[in-house]
Design a protein around this motif. Structure first.
Motif, PDB file in Angstrom:
ATOM      1  N   SER A  12       0.856  -1.195   0.000  1.00 25.03           N
ATOM      2  CA  SER A  12       0.000   0.000   0.000  1.00 25.03           C
ATOM      3  C   SER A  12       0.888   1.239   0.000  1.00 25.03           C
ATOM      4  O   SER A  12       2.079   1.165   0.333  1.00 25.03           O
ATOM      5  CB  SER A  12      -0.907   0.036   1.242  1.00 25.03           C
ATOM      6  OG  SER A  12      -0.135   0.287   2.401  1.00 25.03           O
ATOM      7  N   ALA A  13       0.293   2.381  -0.329  1.00 22.51           N
ATOM      8  CA  ALA A  13       1.024   3.650  -0.196  1.00 22.51           C
ATOM      9  C   ALA A  13       1.281   3.951   1.273  1.00 22.51           C
ATOM     10  O   ALA A  13       2.285   4.571   1.626  1.00 22.51           O
ATOM     11  CB  ALA A  13       0.229   4.778  -0.838  1.00 22.51           C
ATOM     12  N   THR A  14       0.378   3.512   2.133  1.00 26.21           N
ATOM     13  CA  THR A  14       0.558   3.703   3.574  1.00 26.21           C
ATOM     14  C   THR A  14       1.852   3.033   4.036  1.00 26.21           C
ATOM     15  O   THR A  14       2.648   3.640   4.763  1.00 26.21           O
ATOM     16  CB  THR A  14      -0.661   3.112   4.312  1.00 26.21           C
ATOM     17  OG1 THR A  14      -1.837   3.756   3.809  1.00 26.21           O
ATOM     18  CG2 THR A  14      -0.565   3.310   5.807  1.00 26.21           C
ATOM     19  N   TYR A  45     -10.667  16.881   1.756  1.00 29.58           N
ATOM     20  CA  TYR A  45     -10.681  15.934   2.864  1.00 29.58           C
ATOM     21  C   TYR A  45     -11.174  16.636   4.126  1.00 29.58           C
ATOM     22  O   TYR A  45     -11.020  17.846   4.227  1.00 29.58           O
ATOM     23  CB  TYR A  45      -9.242  15.456   3.147  1.00 29.58           C
ATOM     24  CG  TYR A  45      -8.712  14.484   2.114  1.00 29.58           C
ATOM     25  CD1 TYR A  45      -9.030  13.132   2.182  1.00 29.58           C
ATOM     26  CD2 TYR A  45      -7.892  14.928   1.085  1.00 29.58           C
ATOM     27  CE1 TYR A  45      -8.527  12.236   1.242  1.00 29.58           C
ATOM     28  CE2 TYR A  45      -7.391  14.031   0.143  1.00 29.58           C
ATOM     29  CZ  TYR A  45      -7.713  12.690   0.225  1.00 29.58           C
ATOM     30  OH  TYR A  45      -7.233  11.817  -0.690  1.00 29.58           O
ATOM     31  N   THR A  75      -5.372  16.210   3.336  1.00 31.47           N
ATOM     32  CA  THR A  75      -4.871  14.955   2.792  1.00 31.47           C
ATOM     33  C   THR A  75      -5.549  13.804   3.497  1.00 31.47           C
ATOM     34  O   THR A  75      -6.297  14.000   4.458  1.00 31.47           O
ATOM     35  CB  THR A  75      -3.342  14.849   2.943  1.00 31.47           C
ATOM     36  OG1 THR A  75      -2.876  13.662   2.279  1.00 31.47           O
ATOM     37  CG2 THR A  75      -2.913  14.793   4.409  1.00 31.47           C
ATOM     38  N   LYS A  81      -7.573   5.121  -7.341  1.00 30.39           N
ATOM     39  CA  LYS A  81      -6.459   5.924  -7.836  1.00 30.39           C
ATOM     40  C   LYS A  81      -6.265   5.730  -9.345  1.00 30.39           C
ATOM     41  O   LYS A  81      -7.070   5.049  -9.981  1.00 30.39           O
ATOM     42  CB  LYS A  81      -5.194   5.600  -7.038  1.00 30.39           C
ATOM     43  CG  LYS A  81      -5.369   5.726  -5.504  1.00 30.39           C
ATOM     44  CD  LYS A  81      -5.510   7.159  -5.025  1.00 30.39           C
ATOM     45  CE  LYS A  81      -6.030   7.307  -3.608  1.00 30.39           C
ATOM     46  NZ  LYS A  81      -5.179   6.895  -2.519  1.00 30.39           N
ATOM     47  N   GLY A 112      -1.932  -1.681  -3.176  1.00 32.31           N
ATOM     48  CA  GLY A 112      -0.530  -1.642  -3.544  1.00 32.31           C
ATOM     49  C   GLY A 112       0.006  -0.234  -3.485  1.00 32.31           C
ATOM     50  O   GLY A 112      -0.760   0.737  -3.508  1.00 32.31           O
ATOM     51  N   VAL A 171       1.794  16.928  -0.464  1.00 33.63           N
ATOM     52  CA  VAL A 171       0.812  16.020  -1.074  1.00 33.63           C
ATOM     53  C   VAL A 171       0.333  16.640  -2.384  1.00 33.63           C
ATOM     54  O   VAL A 171      -0.110  17.789  -2.405  1.00 33.63           O
ATOM     55  CB  VAL A 171      -0.389  15.804  -0.130  1.00 33.63           C
ATOM     56  CG1 VAL A 171      -1.423  14.875  -0.763  1.00 33.63           C
ATOM     57  CG2 VAL A 171       0.081  15.247   1.213  1.00 33.63           C
ATOM     58  N   LEU A 219       4.859   4.988   2.608  1.00 29.25           N
ATOM     59  CA  LEU A 219       5.155   6.198   3.382  1.00 29.25           C
ATOM     60  C   LEU A 219       5.910   5.839   4.665  1.00 29.25           C
ATOM     61  O   LEU A 219       6.856   6.526   5.063  1.00 29.25           O
ATOM     62  CB  LEU A 219       3.854   6.937   3.723  1.00 29.25           C
ATOM     63  CG  LEU A 219       3.187   7.683   2.565  1.00 29.25           C
ATOM     64  CD1 LEU A 219       1.743   8.057   2.917  1.00 29.25           C
ATOM     65  CD2 LEU A 219       3.978   8.944   2.201  1.00 29.25           C
TER      66      LEU A 219
HETATM   67  C1  PLP Z   1      -4.952   6.882  -0.979  1.00 33.06           C
HETATM   68  C2  PLP Z   1      -3.971   7.744  -0.287  1.00 33.06           C
HETATM   69  C3  PLP Z   1      -2.965   7.244   0.551  1.00 33.06           C
HETATM   70  C4  PLP Z   1      -2.921   5.814   0.987  1.00 33.06           C
HETATM   71  O1  PLP Z   1      -2.901   4.928  -0.054  1.00 33.06           O
HETATM   72  P1  PLP Z   1      -3.114   3.371   0.210  1.00 33.06           P
HETATM   73  O2  PLP Z   1      -2.488   2.730  -0.989  1.00 33.06           O
HETATM   74  O3  PLP Z   1      -4.589   3.148   0.300  1.00 33.06           O
HETATM   75  O4  PLP Z   1      -2.415   3.013   1.470  1.00 33.06           O
HETATM   76  C5  PLP Z   1      -2.015   8.112   1.049  1.00 33.06           C
HETATM   77  N1  PLP Z   1      -2.066   9.429   0.764  1.00 33.06           N
HETATM   78  C6  PLP Z   1      -3.039   9.958   0.003  1.00 33.06           C
HETATM   79  C7  PLP Z   1      -3.013  11.418  -0.289  1.00 33.06           C
HETATM   80  C8  PLP Z   1      -4.027   9.132  -0.535  1.00 33.06           C
HETATM   81  O5  PLP Z   1      -5.022   9.669  -1.262  1.00 33.06           O
END
Ligand code: PLP
Length: 387
Positions: free
Chosen positions: A53-55, A329, A79, A188, A195, A131, A58
């Motif tokens: 994930s992006a989480t 958000y 965000t 996305k 992912g 962001v 990060l």
């Molecule tokens: C969706 C999103 C994330 C997290 O992405 P995941 O892949 O769901 O973990 C992080 N930052 C922003 C700005 C997002 O929109």
């Protein structure tokens, strides 16, 4: 219901996934590295580390840049919570920088002011996370100049922005940052189901993140501490997690990546149709694109030029007409978790005012022209009625 965003899955995507299911590797096979290489090449970055994930991306980005207790991470309130949580999960202190009213991205003037006072109080950040809201790049040259002056690291949260460009560079090239992070969640630009990916031009950061996504373990002969290691030997060099992407997910995303230009141009067509239809309306404002920047148009956000109660009635009206509108958000600092850390209403007024006016309209490549026309019709008549 027309949702605000959704995936576009083709027969080729399905076939790509089925082929992995029939192959030798469901995970840790050749498809994850193939996907990493394809994204890195497209964006012009030297290294890419795919994760679940992006989480997660990060989080390992923060860890690779040395974030931990006693350190500070700054991001924006406008965000998803993950942009701040990555720092909090490392034990760092979180703070926010207000946004700019045109792009709703980090305001460079606010950042410069906050840095100047943080220098005096000895509270400079270690990492800043700009962001790229809705897919529109932040003013990265200016942020990089401040990063040099005040010696902080930069992680671009580009979860919305794969396919976007800024000053003739693809978002993800890391020209003005240490690491850039993408998300492949279904809403996305391209999806892996779940992912994410961290891109960097720094080989040491890339290696560090590779270890962190898989328990901190290495088998690379040149990296091992043990001389003449046996063929079964592996070593754990740091405390990692299991944040690996599977080959199944990578195959889906790699197949999606072949259609990214179609996705981006369809999103732009929808934006142009909305912009044209809403031009000259005094009840709402439409999103902007700064010269020199091409947004990936993950979101199309209108702002209601009226009191917040009007936004609420418009939102309810759109939902009653089966438009899956959303708010992007709720300011992160107003989440109960962050309020508990001392943040409050009024701390970041531009983000708060914006959040009281924003409505994200449906935008995704599979939207038909009829869907687009329907959204326009509903929005125009409801907003004209506000007059
Ligand atoms: C969706 C999103 C994330 C997290 O992405 P995941 O892949 O769901 O973990 C992080 N930052 C922003 C700005 C997002 O929109």
């Amino acid at each position: 219901m027309i949702p605000y965003g959704r995936q576009s899955i083709s027969d080729a995507d399905i076939e790509a996934v089925v082929n992995i299911l029939k192959s030798d590797w469901l995970t840790q096979g050749p498809t994850v590295p193939a996907f990493e290489k394809a994204v890195a090449e497209r964006c012009g970055a030297k290294h890419a580390v795919a994760v679940n994930s992006a989480t997660s991306a990060l989080e390992i980005a923060c860890q690779a840049l040395g974030l931990g207790p006693g350190k500070r991470l700054w991001t924006v309130p406008n965000t998803f919570v993950a942009s701040a949580n990555c720092g909090a999960r490392c034990g760092a202190t979180i703070d926010f920088v207000d946004i700019t009213p045109d792009t709703h991205n980090l305001c460079v003037d606010s950042l410069a002011q906050k840095l100047a006072s943080a220098q005096i109080s000895n509270e400079l950040p270690d990492i800043v996370v700009p962001v790229h809201f809705a897919g529109h790049s932040c003013d990265m040259e200016a942020i990089a100049t401040l990063a040099k002056k005040y010696k902080f690291k930069v992680i671009e949260d580009a979860a919305h922005a794969i396919g976007g460009t800024h000053a003739d560079r693809h978002v993800g090239a890391c020209q003005w940052s240490d690491i850039t992070v993408f998300s492949f969640h279904p809403v996305k630009i391209i999806t892996a189901a779940e992912g994410g990916m961290a891109l960097t031009n720094n080989p040491d950061l890339a290696y560090d993140m590779e270890l962190r996504r898989s328990h901190g373990i290495t088998k690379a002969p040149l990296r091992l501490h043990k001389p003449d290691a046996e063929p079964w030997h592996y070593e754990q060099h740091m405390l990692g997690a299991n944040y690996r992407l599977t080959d199944i997910h990578a195959a889906l995303a790699l197949s999606q990546l072949t259609r990214i230009d179609n996705f981006l141009s369809r999103r732009r067509e929808i934006v142009n149709a909305y912009n044209e239809a809403f031009a000259g309306m005094n009840t709402i404002s439409t999103p902007v694109e700064r010269p020199g920047t091409q947004s990936a148009w993950h979101l199309y956000v209108i702002e209601v030029n009226a009191e917040t109660d009007k936004r609420r009635s418009l939102f309810d009206h759109f939902r009653s007409k089966n438009l899956g509108v959303q708010i992007h958000y709720i300011p992160v600092h107003l989440q109960p978790y962050y309020r508990e850390l001392g943040f409050n209403e009024g701390d970041f007024p531009i983000a708060e005012t914006y959040a009281g006016r924003a409505i994200s309209l449906p935008i995704f490549p599979a939207m038909s022209n009829d869907d687009v026309a329907q959204v326009i019709e509903i929005v125009k008549s409801a907003c004209d009625d506000l007059n």
